[in-house]
Motif scaffolding. Sequence first.
Motif, PDB file in Angstrom:
ATOM      1  N   VAL A  44       0.828  -1.210   0.000  1.00 56.94           N
ATOM      2  CA  VAL A  44       0.000   0.000   0.000  1.00 56.94           C
ATOM      3  C   VAL A  44       0.862   1.260   0.000  1.00 56.94           C
ATOM      4  O   VAL A  44       0.624   2.194  -0.769  1.00 56.94           O
ATOM      5  N   ASP A  45       1.903   1.265   0.845  1.00 56.87           N
ATOM      6  CA  ASP A  45       2.743   2.467   0.939  1.00 56.87           C
ATOM      7  C   ASP A  45       3.414   2.797  -0.386  1.00 56.87           C
ATOM      8  O   ASP A  45       3.612   3.968  -0.718  1.00 56.87           O
ATOM      9  N   ALA A  46       3.758   1.778  -1.160  1.00 54.06           N
ATOM     10  CA  ALA A  46       4.428   2.000  -2.450  1.00 54.06           C
ATOM     11  C   ALA A  46       3.503   2.685  -3.440  1.00 54.06           C
ATOM     12  O   ALA A  46       3.948   3.220  -4.454  1.00 54.06           O
ATOM     13  N   ARG A  47       2.211   2.653  -3.154  1.00 52.04           N
ATOM     14  CA  ARG A  47       1.253   3.266  -4.078  1.00 52.04           C
ATOM     15  C   ARG A  47       0.936   4.720  -3.734  1.00 52.04           C
ATOM     16  O   ARG A  47       0.114   5.345  -4.390  1.00 52.04           O
ATOM     17  N   ARG A  48       1.586   5.247  -2.682  1.00 54.88           N
ATOM     18  CA  ARG A  48       1.335   6.648  -2.343  1.00 54.88           C
ATOM     19  C   ARG A  48       1.764   7.548  -3.490  1.00 54.88           C
ATOM     20  O   ARG A  48       2.813   7.353  -4.092  1.00 54.88           O
ATOM     21  N   ILE A  49       0.940   8.562  -3.769  1.00 56.91           N
ATOM     22  CA  ILE A  49       1.225   9.453  -4.893  1.00 56.91           C
ATOM     23  C   ILE A  49       2.172  10.563  -4.459  1.00 56.91           C
ATOM     24  O   ILE A  49       3.127  10.883  -5.151  1.00 56.91           O
ATOM     25  N   GLN A  50       1.913  11.158  -3.300  1.00 53.86           N
ATOM     26  CA  GLN A  50       2.798  12.206  -2.774  1.00 53.86           C
ATOM     27  C   GLN A  50       3.595  11.633  -1.607  1.00 53.86           C
ATOM     28  O   GLN A  50       3.176  10.669  -0.975  1.00 53.86           O
ATOM     29  N   GLN A  51       4.719  12.261  -1.312  1.00 55.43           N
ATOM     30  CA  GLN A  51       5.456  11.872  -0.122  1.00 55.43           C
ATOM     31  C   GLN A  51       4.783  12.409   1.131  1.00 55.43           C
ATOM     32  O   GLN A  51       4.821  11.788   2.185  1.00 55.43           O
ATOM     33  N   ARG A  52       4.173  13.597   1.019  1.00 55.19           N
ATOM     34  CA  ARG A  52       3.466  14.129   2.185  1.00 55.19           C
ATOM     35  C   ARG A  52       2.194  13.309   2.394  1.00 55.19           C
ATOM     36  O   ARG A  52       1.608  12.807   1.436  1.00 55.19           O
ATOM     37  N   THR A  53       1.801  13.151   3.624  1.00 53.17           N
ATOM     38  CA  THR A  53       0.584  12.392   3.941  1.00 53.17           C
ATOM     39  C   THR A  53      -0.317  13.236   4.838  1.00 53.17           C
ATOM     40  O   THR A  53       0.134  14.221   5.438  1.00 53.17           O
ATOM     41  N   PRO A  54      -1.598  12.867   4.939  1.00 51.07           N
ATOM     42  CA  PRO A  54      -2.504  13.642   5.796  1.00 51.07           C
ATOM     43  C   PRO A  54      -2.027  13.643   7.246  1.00 51.07           C
ATOM     44  O   PRO A  54      -1.508  12.639   7.736  1.00 51.07           O
ATOM     45  N   THR A  55      -2.194  14.757   7.910  1.00 55.84           N
ATOM     46  CA  THR A  55      -1.844  14.840   9.334  1.00 55.84           C
ATOM     47  C   THR A  55      -3.122  14.738  10.169  1.00 55.84           C
ATOM     48  O   THR A  55      -4.227  14.877   9.639  1.00 55.84           O
ATOM     49  N   ARG A  56      -2.953  14.516  11.463  1.00 57.83           N
ATOM     50  CA  ARG A  56      -4.137  14.476  12.337  1.00 57.83           C
ATOM     51  C   ARG A  56      -4.918  15.777  12.220  1.00 57.83           C
ATOM     52  O   ARG A  56      -6.143  15.773  12.189  1.00 57.83           O
ATOM     53  N   ALA A  57      -4.183  16.899  12.165  1.00 56.25           N
ATOM     54  CA  ALA A  57      -4.860  18.208  12.102  1.00 56.25           C
ATOM     55  C   ALA A  57      -5.664  18.334  10.811  1.00 56.25           C
ATOM     56  O   ALA A  57      -6.802  18.817  10.834  1.00 56.25           O
ATOM     57  N   SER A  58      -5.090  17.895   9.676  1.00 59.32           N
ATOM     58  CA  SER A  58      -5.808  18.053   8.416  1.00 59.32           C
ATOM     59  C   SER A  58      -7.021  17.121   8.374  1.00 59.32           C
ATOM     60  O   SER A  58      -8.082  17.491   7.866  1.00 59.32           O
ATOM     61  N   VAL A  59      -6.892  15.915   8.915  1.00 53.98           N
ATOM     62  CA  VAL A  59      -8.028  14.987   8.928  1.00 53.98           C
ATOM     63  C   VAL A  59      -9.137  15.506   9.849  1.00 53.98           C
ATOM     64  O   VAL A  59     -10.322  15.436   9.518  1.00 53.98           O
ATOM     65  N   ARG A  60      -8.730  16.084  10.997  1.00 52.75           N
ATOM     66  CA  ARG A  60      -9.742  16.677  11.898  1.00 52.75           C
ATOM     67  C   ARG A  60     -10.503  17.793  11.177  1.00 52.75           C
ATOM     68  O   ARG A  60     -11.718  17.893  11.278  1.00 52.75           O
TER      69      ARG A  60
END
Length: 266
Positions: free
Chosen positions: A42-58
């Motif tokens: 799954v991780d190899a399929r990430r499009i960006q290196q940045r990932t959602p943070t707790r703050a952004s998901v909240r």
Amino acid sequence: MSIMTAMAVEYLVFFTIILVAGYLLPAGLFHCIFFRTGIEGVDARRIQQRTPTRASVRHEIRHSLVSVALFAVYATITWQAVKAGATAMYFDWSVYPWWTPFAGFLAAIVLHDTYFYWTHRLVHWAPLFPWVHAGHHKSLAPSPWAILSFQPAETVVQFGIFVILVFLIPMHPLTLVAYLLYDGIVNAAGHCGHEFISKKQRRHWFFKYTTVVTHHDLHHSQFNCNFGQYFTVWDRLFGTFRDRPPEADTSAATQHSPLGTETDRH
Ligand SMILES: [Zn+2]
Ligand SMILES: [Zn+2]
């Protein structure tokens, strides 16, 4: 039962349907697949290196819940028109031929894609953007929970297509709920941040004209491309289609752990 009590019950029913079919099921499904299960590869399929943070998901969840509450208000109002017989909605399956639900579903997809492309371009217009659409773009690396993360003004635009569908296309309420779920699943896929269509599959003619995760993910990181919902046709016709992230996008990004605590570049 008074009119106000009846409308309160209707509101609760719509709130529940939209919350479950339009948000919790599709967003929860893609959250579990790509952020919780630890499926190999799954991780190899990430499009960006940045990932959602707790703050952004909240932020995404908070704004999505407000959107659901507003959508339920609009649905309750629209329902009054349905009850008055002023729309194209029907309740007796035998009124139309057996293929009507399928035709209605397909028509909804085509109409919604066209509506979404042009209204999406409109809300990116500089004078409107801060008031209508900037909230959705706070997520540079979106998560599936972003699918209904809209500012209040944008909920009017986003609900507009459902008003159009209810008035123009003969649909049974169950067909419309199925479409709501389908729309949520496609949207949650578009915001999951992982590409699950291989490069080889994407060369197939079908995927040439359909939106894959990379396209909407690029829209979130670059803002000025890939405005379509289901198809790439309008984007290709009007020069807004983009398929690959420039190297600068990922090299400039920071590495975060899934739903970690680091601050994203908002
Ligand atoms: Zn988005
Ligand atoms: Zn946008």
